[in-house]
Motif scaffolding. Structure first.
Motif, PDB file in Angstrom:
ATOM      1  N   VAL A  14      75.753 -30.088 145.656  1.00  0.00           N
ATOM      2  CA  VAL A  14      76.826 -31.005 145.237  1.00  0.00           C
ATOM      3  C   VAL A  14      77.375 -31.784 146.433  1.00  0.00           C
ATOM      4  O   VAL A  14      78.063 -32.785 146.244  1.00  0.00           O
ATOM      5  CB  VAL A  14      77.983 -30.268 144.497  1.00  0.00           C
ATOM      6  CG1 VAL A  14      77.466 -29.512 143.293  1.00  0.00           C
ATOM      7  CG2 VAL A  14      78.769 -29.359 145.412  1.00  0.00           C
ATOM      8  N   ASP A  15      77.065 -31.351 147.655  1.00  0.00           N
ATOM      9  CA  ASP A  15      77.591 -32.020 148.848  1.00  0.00           C
ATOM     10  C   ASP A  15      76.626 -33.033 149.471  1.00  0.00           C
ATOM     11  O   ASP A  15      77.021 -33.777 150.371  1.00  0.00           O
ATOM     12  CB  ASP A  15      77.926 -30.976 149.926  1.00  0.00           C
ATOM     13  CG  ASP A  15      79.132 -30.129 149.549  1.00  0.00           C
ATOM     14  OD1 ASP A  15      80.062 -30.663 148.936  1.00  0.00           O
ATOM     15  OD2 ASP A  15      79.142 -28.927 149.879  1.00  0.00           O
ATOM     16  N   VAL A  16      75.372 -32.995 149.060  1.00  0.00           N
ATOM     17  CA  VAL A  16      74.371 -33.812 149.768  1.00  0.00           C
ATOM     18  C   VAL A  16      73.455 -34.524 148.765  1.00  0.00           C
ATOM     19  O   VAL A  16      73.377 -34.125 147.608  1.00  0.00           O
ATOM     20  CB  VAL A  16      73.498 -32.931 150.699  1.00  0.00           C
ATOM     21  CG1 VAL A  16      74.312 -32.357 151.832  1.00  0.00           C
ATOM     22  CG2 VAL A  16      72.817 -31.819 149.922  1.00  0.00           C
ATOM     23  N   ALA A  17      72.768 -35.549 149.227  1.00  0.00           N
ATOM     24  CA  ALA A  17      71.785 -36.218 148.365  1.00  0.00           C
ATOM     25  C   ALA A  17      70.534 -35.343 148.267  1.00  0.00           C
ATOM     26  O   ALA A  17      69.979 -34.933 149.285  1.00  0.00           O
ATOM     27  CB  ALA A  17      71.420 -37.576 148.958  1.00  0.00           C
ATOM     28  N   THR A  18      70.115 -35.049 147.035  1.00  0.00           N
ATOM     29  CA  THR A  18      68.951 -34.173 146.852  1.00  0.00           C
ATOM     30  C   THR A  18      68.040 -34.783 145.779  1.00  0.00           C
ATOM     31  O   THR A  18      68.015 -34.318 144.638  1.00  0.00           O
ATOM     32  CB  THR A  18      69.405 -32.775 146.400  1.00  0.00           C
ATOM     33  OG1 THR A  18      70.401 -32.924 145.388  1.00  0.00           O
ATOM     34  CG2 THR A  18      69.970 -31.966 147.543  1.00  0.00           C
ATOM     35  N   PRO A  19      67.281 -35.821 146.170  1.00  0.00           N
ATOM     36  CA  PRO A  19      66.484 -36.540 145.175  1.00  0.00           C
ATOM     37  C   PRO A  19      65.335 -35.726 144.570  1.00  0.00           C
ATOM     38  O   PRO A  19      64.776 -36.126 143.560  1.00  0.00           O
ATOM     39  CB  PRO A  19      65.947 -37.752 145.955  1.00  0.00           C
ATOM     40  CG  PRO A  19      66.057 -37.370 147.390  1.00  0.00           C
ATOM     41  CD  PRO A  19      67.197 -36.423 147.512  1.00  0.00           C
ATOM     42  N   GLY A  20      65.043 -34.565 145.143  1.00  0.00           N
ATOM     43  CA  GLY A  20      63.920 -33.771 144.619  1.00  0.00           C
ATOM     44  C   GLY A  20      64.294 -32.884 143.441  1.00  0.00           C
ATOM     45  O   GLY A  20      63.419 -32.335 142.765  1.00  0.00           O
ATOM     46  N   VAL A  21      65.579 -32.711 143.190  1.00  0.00           N
ATOM     47  CA  VAL A  21      66.028 -31.809 142.105  1.00  0.00           C
ATOM     48  C   VAL A  21      67.119 -32.524 141.291  1.00  0.00           C
ATOM     49  O   VAL A  21      68.260 -32.094 141.233  1.00  0.00           O
ATOM     50  CB  VAL A  21      66.524 -30.445 142.656  1.00  0.00           C
ATOM     51  CG1 VAL A  21      65.378 -29.604 143.183  1.00  0.00           C
ATOM     52  CG2 VAL A  21      67.570 -30.631 143.760  1.00  0.00           C
ATOM     53  N   THR A  22      66.724 -33.594 140.645  1.00  0.00           N
ATOM     54  CA  THR A  22      67.704 -34.503 140.042  1.00  0.00           C
ATOM     55  C   THR A  22      68.506 -33.882 138.899  1.00  0.00           C
ATOM     56  O   THR A  22      69.731 -34.006 138.838  1.00  0.00           O
ATOM     57  CB  THR A  22      66.986 -35.774 139.557  1.00  0.00           C
ATOM     58  OG1 THR A  22      66.408 -36.395 140.698  1.00  0.00           O
ATOM     59  CG2 THR A  22      67.950 -36.743 138.891  1.00  0.00           C
ATOM     60  N   GLY A  23      67.814 -33.211 137.995  1.00  0.00           N
ATOM     61  CA  GLY A  23      68.534 -32.590 136.874  1.00  0.00           C
ATOM     62  C   GLY A  23      69.459 -31.499 137.376  1.00  0.00           C
ATOM     63  O   GLY A  23      70.613 -31.373 136.960  1.00  0.00           O
ATOM     64  N   TYR A  24      68.945 -30.717 138.316  1.00  0.00           N
ATOM     65  CA  TYR A  24      69.705 -29.597 138.880  1.00  0.00           C
ATOM     66  C   TYR A  24      70.956 -30.090 139.602  1.00  0.00           C
ATOM     67  O   TYR A  24      72.074 -29.628 139.340  1.00  0.00           O
ATOM     68  CB  TYR A  24      68.785 -28.835 139.834  1.00  0.00           C
ATOM     69  CG  TYR A  24      69.381 -27.608 140.472  1.00  0.00           C
ATOM     70  CD1 TYR A  24      69.486 -26.420 139.765  1.00  0.00           C
ATOM     71  CD2 TYR A  24      69.802 -27.630 141.803  1.00  0.00           C
ATOM     72  CE1 TYR A  24      70.016 -25.285 140.365  1.00  0.00           C
ATOM     73  CE2 TYR A  24      70.321 -26.500 142.403  1.00  0.00           C
ATOM     74  CZ  TYR A  24      70.430 -25.327 141.682  1.00  0.00           C
ATOM     75  OH  TYR A  24      70.947 -24.200 142.273  1.00  0.00           O
ATOM     76  N   SER A  25      70.783 -31.063 140.513  1.00  0.00           N
ATOM     77  CA  SER A  25      71.933 -31.481 141.331  1.00  0.00           C
ATOM     78  C   SER A  25      72.986 -32.184 140.489  1.00  0.00           C
ATOM     79  O   SER A  25      74.189 -31.987 140.696  1.00  0.00           O
ATOM     80  CB  SER A  25      71.481 -32.365 142.500  1.00  0.00           C
ATOM     81  OG  SER A  25      70.788 -33.490 142.030  1.00  0.00           O
ATOM     82  N   THR A  26      72.569 -32.984 139.508  1.00  0.00           N
ATOM     83  CA  THR A  26      73.557 -33.679 138.681  1.00  0.00           C
ATOM     84  C   THR A  26      74.280 -32.697 137.758  1.00  0.00           C
ATOM     85  O   THR A  26      75.481 -32.827 137.520  1.00  0.00           O
ATOM     86  CB  THR A  26      72.915 -34.805 137.852  1.00  0.00           C
ATOM     87  OG1 THR A  26      71.812 -34.278 137.100  1.00  0.00           O
ATOM     88  CG2 THR A  26      72.424 -35.933 138.747  1.00  0.00           C
ATOM     89  N   SER A  27      73.564 -31.697 137.272  1.00  0.00           N
ATOM     90  CA  SER A  27      74.221 -30.700 136.397  1.00  0.00           C
ATOM     91  C   SER A  27      75.203 -29.858 137.199  1.00  0.00           C
ATOM     92  O   SER A  27      76.275 -29.477 136.713  1.00  0.00           O
ATOM     93  CB  SER A  27      73.177 -29.804 135.710  1.00  0.00           C
ATOM     94  OG  SER A  27      72.464 -29.038 136.665  1.00  0.00           O
ATOM     95  N   LYS A  28      74.864 -29.556 138.453  1.00  0.00           N
ATOM     96  CA  LYS A  28      75.761 -28.751 139.303  1.00  0.00           C
ATOM     97  C   LYS A  28      77.003 -29.558 139.687  1.00  0.00           C
ATOM     98  O   LYS A  28      78.110 -29.019 139.748  1.00  0.00           O
ATOM     99  CB  LYS A  28      75.013 -28.289 140.558  1.00  0.00           C
ATOM    100  CG  LYS A  28      73.913 -27.273 140.276  1.00  0.00           C
ATOM    101  CD  LYS A  28      74.497 -25.971 139.793  1.00  0.00           C
ATOM    102  CE  LYS A  28      73.459 -24.898 139.588  1.00  0.00           C
ATOM    103  NZ  LYS A  28      74.051 -23.630 139.130  1.00  0.00           N
TER     104      LYS A  28
END
Ligand SMILES: NC(=O)c1ccc[n+]([C@@H]2O[C@H](COP(=O)([O-])OP(=O)(O)OC[C@H]3O[C@@H](n4cnc5c(N)ncnc54)[C@H](O)[C@@H]3O)[C@@H](O)[C@H]2O)c1
Length: 271
Positions: free
Chosen positions: A155-169
Motif C-alpha cells: 500500500v506504500d509503494v508502486a507494485t505493478p506486478g500484483v495489480t489486483g492484490y495491491s489495489t485490494s489491499k
C-alpha cells in the motif's frame, strides 16, 4: 521516580478473550492464531481449506491451547456472518477479529482482467469488509473489541506486478481507517498490519517445480534476495507479524486505533 505499575500487570494477557483469525490454515494466520492462543485467548481458526485448518487447530489443541477450526470463504458475506454469529453465540463474546485471509495475482495494470479483479477484490477487500462488519456488530453491543485487518507493504509503494492484490489491499487499508473513526467512541479499535516480505506459502509460488513442490535451493536464493531488499537485511518470519497482531489485539495497544503498523525491516522507509 519509579512509574506506578499499571493494571493489568501483563497487558498482553488474553485469558478469557475470544478471537477469530481468518486464513489461519498456514503462514501468518496460523502463527497469529498460535500466539493469541498462547497468550490465553480461545481462538477460532477459519480458512477456506477445511482439512488444512483442522490439522492446524489440532496441533495447537495438542499443545493444550483453546482452539477450534471452522471452514469459511471470506468472500461470501453469509458465510462470514454465520461464522461470527456462531462464535459469539457459543462463547458469549468476540474480542478480537483478525481479517487475514488473502490471495495474490501476478498481473499488470494494463492487462488485469475483470475476472481477476473480481476474484482478488472479493477475498482481499470484500472479505475484510464482511469480517469487520460482522465483528463490529458483536463488539458494538459489548462496547469493546479489536479488529485487525492485514494489508501489506504494497500500500506504500508502486507494485505493478500484483495489480489486483495491491489495489485490494489499498482499499482494505482505507476502509479500515474509516471504520476506525466510525467506531472509536464505542470502545472498538480498528488497526491495520502492513507486513513486509514474509516467508510463507503465499510467496513459494515463485520457486515451485513443475510438479508443484518447492525447490528449496531456489527458495533459499529468493529469500536471500528479498532479505537484501530491506534496510535491516532480514526477511520476515510469520512470528514477526504474529507478535504485532498480539500487540494490536491486547490491552497493550488500548490507545491505538486507525494506525498502520508496518512490520517490514524498514522496507518502506525510503518511500
Ligand atoms: N507473506 C508476505 O510476504 C506478506 C506480505 C504482506 C502482506 N501479507 C498478508 O498477510 C496475510 C497472510 O498471508 P500469508 O503470506 O500467510 O499467505 P498464505 O497464502 O500463506 O495464507 C493465506 C491463507 O488464506 C486462506 N484463504 C485464501 N482465500 C480464502 C478465502 N476466500 N476464505 C478463507 N480463507 C482463505 C488460504 O487458504 C491460506 O491458508 C495476507 O493478508 C497477505 O496479503 C503477506
Amino acid at each position: 521516580m519509579i512509574p506506578r505499575p499499571v493494571e493489568p500487570i501483563n497487558p498482553f494477557d488474553l485469558h478469557g478473550r475470544v478471537a477469530i483469525v481468518t486464513g489461519a490454515a498456514g503462514g501468518i494466520g496460523l502463527a497469529a492464531a498460535a500466539v493469541l492462543a498462547r497468550a490465553g485467548a480461545h481462538v477460532a481458526l477459519a480458512d477456506i481449506r477445511s482439512g488444512r485448518v483442522a490439522d492446524a487447530a489440532a496441533g495447537l489443541i495438542a499443545e493444550g491451547l483453546g482452539c477450534e477450526a471452522l471452514r469459511v470463504d471470506v468472500s461470501n458475506r453469509e458465510a462470514v456472518d454465520a461464522l461470527v454469529a456462531d462464535i459469539a453465540r457459543r462463547h458469549g463474546r468476540l474480542d478480537v477479529m483478525v481479517n487475514n485471509a488473502a490471495i495474490i495475482d501476478d498481473t499488470s495494470p494494463l492487462t488485469i482482467t475483470e475476472d481477476v479483479l473480481d476474484r482478488i477484490h472479493g477475498v482481499n477487500f470484500k472479505g475484510v469488509v464482511f469480517g469487520s462488519q460482522a465483528a463490529a456488530r458483536v463488539m458494538i453491543a459489548a462496547g469493546s473489541g479489536s479488529i485487525i485487518n492485514v494489508t501489506s507493504g504494497v500500500v506504500d509503494v508502486a507494485t505493478p506486478g500484483v495489480t489486483g492484490y495491491s489495489t485490494s489491499k489499498a482499499a482494505a487499508a482505507q476502509y479500515s481507517r474509516g471504520l476506525a473513526m466510525e467506531v472509536a467512541s464505542r470502545g472498538i479499535r480498528v488497526n491495520t498490519l502492513a507486513p513486509g516480505w514474509t516467508d510463507t506459502p503465499m510467496n513459494e509460488r515463485h520457486v515451485l517445480r513443475e510438479d508443484g513442490s518447492v525447490d528449496e535451493e531456489r527458495k533459499a536464493e529468493y529469500v536471500a534476495m528479498r532479505a537484501a531488499s530491506a534496510p535491516m537485511g532480514l526477511a520476515g518470519d510469520p512470528l514477526d507479524q504474529a507478535y504485532a497482531i498480539l500487540y494490536l489485539a491486547s490491552d497493550a495497544s488500548r490507545f491505538v486505533t486507525g494506525s498502520v503498523l508496518r512490520v517490514n525491516g524498514g522496507a518502506t522507509m525510503p518511500w
